[in-house]
Design a protein around this motif. Structure first.
Motif, PDB file in Angstrom:
ATOM      1  N   GLY A 170      11.947  13.729   1.864  1.00 46.56           N
ATOM      2  CA  GLY A 170      12.346  12.942   0.708  1.00 46.56           C
ATOM      3  C   GLY A 170      12.187  11.463   0.987  1.00 46.56           C
ATOM      4  N   PHE A 171      12.626  10.650   0.038  1.00 46.75           N
ATOM      5  CA  PHE A 171      12.459   9.199   0.087  1.00 46.75           C
ATOM      6  C   PHE A 171      13.819   8.539  -0.107  1.00 46.75           C
ATOM      7  CE2 PHE A 171      11.959   5.154  -2.100  1.00 46.75           C
ATOM      8  CZ  PHE A 171      10.905   4.530  -1.439  1.00 46.75           C
ATOM      9  N   ILE A 172      14.138   7.566   0.761  1.00 47.23           N
ATOM     10  CA  ILE A 172      15.343   6.751   0.593  1.00 47.23           C
ATOM     11  C   ILE A 172      14.898   5.349   0.207  1.00 47.23           C
ATOM     12  CG2 ILE A 172      17.439   5.838   1.657  1.00 47.23           C
ATOM     13  CD1 ILE A 172      17.492   8.830   1.516  1.00 47.23           C
ATOM     14  N   GLY A 173      15.351   4.872  -0.953  1.00 47.96           N
ATOM     15  CA  GLY A 173      14.926   3.572  -1.442  1.00 47.96           C
ATOM     16  C   GLY A 173      15.885   2.462  -1.055  1.00 47.96           C
ATOM     17  N   LEU A 174      15.325   1.316  -0.643  1.00 51.31           N
ATOM     18  CA  LEU A 174      16.097   0.116  -0.390  1.00 51.31           C
ATOM     19  C   LEU A 174      15.937  -0.835  -1.576  1.00 51.31           C
ATOM     20  CD1 LEU A 174      15.076  -0.477   3.348  1.00 51.31           C
ATOM     21  CD2 LEU A 174      17.033   0.808   2.457  1.00 51.31           C
ATOM     22  N   SER A 175      16.914  -1.718  -1.748  1.00 52.07           N
ATOM     23  CA  SER A 175      16.885  -2.642  -2.885  1.00 52.07           C
ATOM     24  C   SER A 175      16.157  -3.926  -2.501  1.00 52.07           C
ATOM     25  CB  SER A 175      18.317  -2.976  -3.332  1.00 52.07           C
ATOM     26  OG  SER A 175      18.967  -1.836  -3.817  1.00 52.07           O
ATOM     27  N   SER A 176      15.188  -4.316  -3.333  1.00 54.41           N
ATOM     28  CA  SER A 176      14.402  -5.517  -3.088  1.00 54.41           C
ATOM     29  C   SER A 176      13.652  -5.886  -4.357  1.00 54.41           C
ATOM     30  CB  SER A 176      13.403  -5.262  -1.956  1.00 54.41           C
ATOM     31  OG  SER A 176      12.335  -6.175  -1.999  1.00 54.41           O
ATOM     32  N   PRO A 177      13.593  -7.176  -4.692  1.00 58.36           N
ATOM     33  CA  PRO A 177      12.811  -7.577  -5.881  1.00 58.36           C
ATOM     34  C   PRO A 177      11.355  -7.135  -5.778  1.00 58.36           C
ATOM     35  CG  PRO A 177      14.148  -9.405  -5.087  1.00 58.36           C
ATOM     36  CD  PRO A 177      14.255  -8.324  -4.053  1.00 58.36           C
ATOM     37  N   GLY A 178      10.771  -7.277  -4.572  1.00 59.17           N
ATOM     38  CA  GLY A 178       9.375  -6.898  -4.404  1.00 59.17           C
ATOM     39  C   GLY A 178       9.148  -5.416  -4.588  1.00 59.17           C
ATOM     40  N   LEU A 179      10.069  -4.592  -4.046  1.00 57.64           N
ATOM     41  CA  LEU A 179       9.941  -3.146  -4.209  1.00 57.64           C
ATOM     42  C   LEU A 179      10.194  -2.744  -5.662  1.00 57.64           C
ATOM     43  CD1 LEU A 179      11.778  -2.018  -0.952  1.00 57.64           C
ATOM     44  CD2 LEU A 179       9.314  -2.059  -1.373  1.00 57.64           C
ATOM     45  N   GLY A 180      11.180  -3.394  -6.281  1.00 59.09           N
ATOM     46  CA  GLY A 180      11.479  -3.084  -7.677  1.00 59.09           C
ATOM     47  C   GLY A 180      10.326  -3.399  -8.608  1.00 59.09           C
ATOM     48  N   ARG A 181       9.548  -4.397  -8.230  1.00 60.21           N
ATOM     49  CA  ARG A 181       8.411  -4.801  -9.061  1.00 60.21           C
ATOM     50  C   ARG A 181       7.403  -3.670  -9.225  1.00 60.21           C
ATOM     51  NH1 ARG A 181       4.674 -10.111  -7.633  1.00 60.21           N
ATOM     52  NH2 ARG A 181       3.569 -10.244  -9.634  1.00 60.21           N
ATOM     53  N   TRP A 182       7.328  -2.778  -8.210  1.00 64.27           N
ATOM     54  CA  TRP A 182       6.324  -1.708  -8.229  1.00 64.27           C
ATOM     55  C   TRP A 182       6.957  -0.346  -8.471  1.00 64.27           C
ATOM     56  CZ3 TRP A 182       1.882  -4.019  -8.573  1.00 64.27           C
ATOM     57  CH2 TRP A 182       1.711  -5.270  -7.976  1.00 64.27           C
ATOM     58  N   ARG A 183       8.098  -0.318  -9.158  1.00 63.09           N
ATOM     59  CA  ARG A 183       8.809   0.954  -9.317  1.00 63.09           C
ATOM     60  C   ARG A 183       8.019   1.979 -10.132  1.00 63.09           C
ATOM     61  NH1 ARG A 183      11.859  -3.107 -11.486  1.00 63.09           N
ATOM     62  NH2 ARG A 183      11.904  -3.314 -13.748  1.00 63.09           N
ATOM     63  N   LYS A 184       7.203   1.520 -11.081  1.00 65.37           N
ATOM     64  CA  LYS A 184       6.415   2.476 -11.855  1.00 65.37           C
ATOM     65  C   LYS A 184       5.402   3.175 -10.961  1.00 65.37           C
ATOM     66  CE  LYS A 184       3.559   3.003 -15.985  1.00 65.37           C
ATOM     67  NZ  LYS A 184       2.962   2.316 -17.165  1.00 65.37           N
ATOM     68  N   ALA A 185       4.743   2.398 -10.082  1.00 66.28           N
ATOM     69  CA  ALA A 185       3.773   2.991  -9.151  1.00 66.28           C
ATOM     70  C   ALA A 185       4.469   3.963  -8.208  1.00 66.28           C
ATOM     71  CB  ALA A 185       3.073   1.888  -8.361  1.00 66.28           C
ATOM     72  N   LEU A 186       5.663   3.615  -7.759  1.00 66.75           N
ATOM     73  CA  LEU A 186       6.412   4.517  -6.889  1.00 66.75           C
ATOM     74  C   LEU A 186       6.747   5.811  -7.620  1.00 66.75           C
ATOM     75  CD1 LEU A 186       8.848   2.120  -4.999  1.00 66.75           C
ATOM     76  CD2 LEU A 186       7.186   3.658  -3.957  1.00 66.75           C
ATOM     77  N   GLY A 187       7.190   5.687  -8.863  1.00 65.55           N
ATOM     78  CA  GLY A 187       7.536   6.875  -9.636  1.00 65.55           C
ATOM     79  C   GLY A 187       6.363   7.820  -9.780  1.00 65.55           C
ATOM     80  N   GLU A 188       5.177   7.258  -9.988  1.00 64.19           N
ATOM     81  CA  GLU A 188       3.982   8.095 -10.115  1.00 64.19           C
ATOM     82  C   GLU A 188       3.683   8.830  -8.803  1.00 64.19           C
ATOM     83  OE1 GLU A 188       1.140   5.227 -11.382  1.00 64.19           O
ATOM     84  OE2 GLU A 188       1.789   5.262 -13.493  1.00 64.19           O
ATOM     85  N   ASP A 226       0.846  -1.203   0.000  1.00 60.48           N
ATOM     86  CA  ASP A 226       0.000   0.000   0.000  1.00 60.48           C
ATOM     87  C   ASP A 226       0.881   1.252   0.000  1.00 60.48           C
ATOM     88  OD1 ASP A 226      -2.034   1.833   0.188  1.00 60.48           O
ATOM     89  OD2 ASP A 226      -2.341   1.543   2.343  1.00 60.48           O
ATOM     90  N   PHE A 227       1.509   1.529  -1.138  1.00 57.22           N
ATOM     91  CA  PHE A 227       2.359   2.702  -1.231  1.00 57.22           C
ATOM     92  C   PHE A 227       1.557   3.993  -1.106  1.00 57.22           C
ATOM     93  CE2 PHE A 227       5.071  -0.240  -3.897  1.00 57.22           C
ATOM     94  CZ  PHE A 227       6.022  -0.426  -2.902  1.00 57.22           C
ATOM     95  N   ALA A 228       0.363   3.992  -1.706  1.00 60.97           N
ATOM     96  CA  ALA A 228      -0.446   5.215  -1.701  1.00 60.97           C
ATOM     97  C   ALA A 228      -0.749   5.645  -0.269  1.00 60.97           C
ATOM     98  CB  ALA A 228      -1.734   4.993  -2.480  1.00 60.97           C
TER      99      ALA A 228
END
Length: 291
Positions: A184-202, A169-171
């Motif tokens: 701001g936002f600090i990103g951690l590396s994870s396959p699960g987080l990377g999967r939703w990178r487009k949603a995060l970018g929006e 539930d990023f929103a």
């Protein structure tokens, strides 16, 4: 849906490096490609599927889950790791960096230092920042601990949102972050987080939130600065190790390599959109600038 080989930012460079060295898919070698796109249960199934194909060599590219599954299977098939999001020694995927028993070797990035480095860059860009949003899941908990230590030493607060199950539930997290007045936002590396990178970018665009992430996320709009190991160079080193094994070397005789090349990408489009000025010191360290 699983990411195709042509779309993969980890697998494709390895296959390209193999082709450049005379191992072309469909010609000098037969290639079987599988992708779970961060789905843990699917990843274990795919590991056993690949082991059943009697391959001469398997590249385990990216995730800790697949590396653990290959280790636990105790197969004799040589495994070459491209460890993006975990430390194979710390996770006991291997028993030492140098000469080892077993069938696993490869290359890994110093993932536990990536969060503190992103925080350092974030504070270079936003020197007055006092609070950052961080989202974490099972695959990024180790990185979260090192980031927390670095934040405490810099007197910076972290608003941490931890997820257990997808979809995340990023929103909701971003809506709460606005109320908490994060900088701001600090990103951690994870396959699960990377999967939703487009949603995060929006969401970064919607909330005009400066985001300091890993290189994998920089393909989407909305991200500000990416910092990670140089994936292209790691891919070439991974391919070279695989070829050495195909030519007769034992995996246990090939030391696990730690990547020591990094890339920093600055997205000037996002900077302008957010009204953020990138200091010359950060631009000087950038390996790529997106205008």
């Amino acid at each position: 849906n699983p990411r195709s080989l042509s779309q993969s930012l980890v697998s494709r460079p390895v296959v390209d490096a193999l082709a450049a060295r005379g191992y072309r898919a469909g010609k000098e070698m037969m290639l079987e490609y599988r992708s779970s796109e961060g789905d843990a249960s699917e990843e274990k199934r795919l590991v056993h599927e690949l082991l059943g194909l009697n391959c001469d060599l398997i590249f385990a590219l990216g995730t800790e889950i697949s590396a653990q599954a290959f280790r636990d299977a105790r197969s004799r098939v040589p495994i070459v790791l491209f460890a993006v999001d975990y430390d194979p020694l710390q996770k006991r995927i291997i028993d030492s960096l140098a000469r080892r028993s077993g069938n696993i070797t490869g290359v890994y990035g110093p993932i536990l230092t990536s969060g503190p480095k992103k925080l350092e860059i974030a504070l270079d860009v936003l020197p007055a920042a006092k609070r950052f949003l961080v989202v974490s899941d099972r695959d990024s908990k180790d990185q979260l601990e090192s980031l927390k230590s670095a934040a405490a030493s810099r007197s910076v607060d972290l608003m941490v949102v931890e997820y257990e199950k997808q979809p995340y539930d990023f929103a909701g997290a971003f809506a709460r972050a606005r109320g908490a007045r994060v900088d701001g936002f600090i990103g951690l590396s994870s396959p699960g987080l990377g999967r939703w990178r487009k949603a995060l970018g929006e969401l970064f665009i919607k909330y005009r939130m400066p985001a300091f992430v890993g290189r994998l996320s920089m393909v989407e709009p909305g991200f500000l600065v990416g910092h990670t190991s140089d994936l292209a160079k790691i891919a070439r080193r991974t391919a070279d190790i695989g070829i050495r094994i195909l030519n007769g070397a034992r995996p246990g005789d090939i030391p696990l390599e730690q990547a020591d090349e990094f890339e920093t990408v600055v997205n000037m489009k996002t900077a302008k959109m957010n009204g953020v000025t990138i200091p010359p010191t950060v631009l000087a360290r950038a390996t790529k600038v997106i205008e």
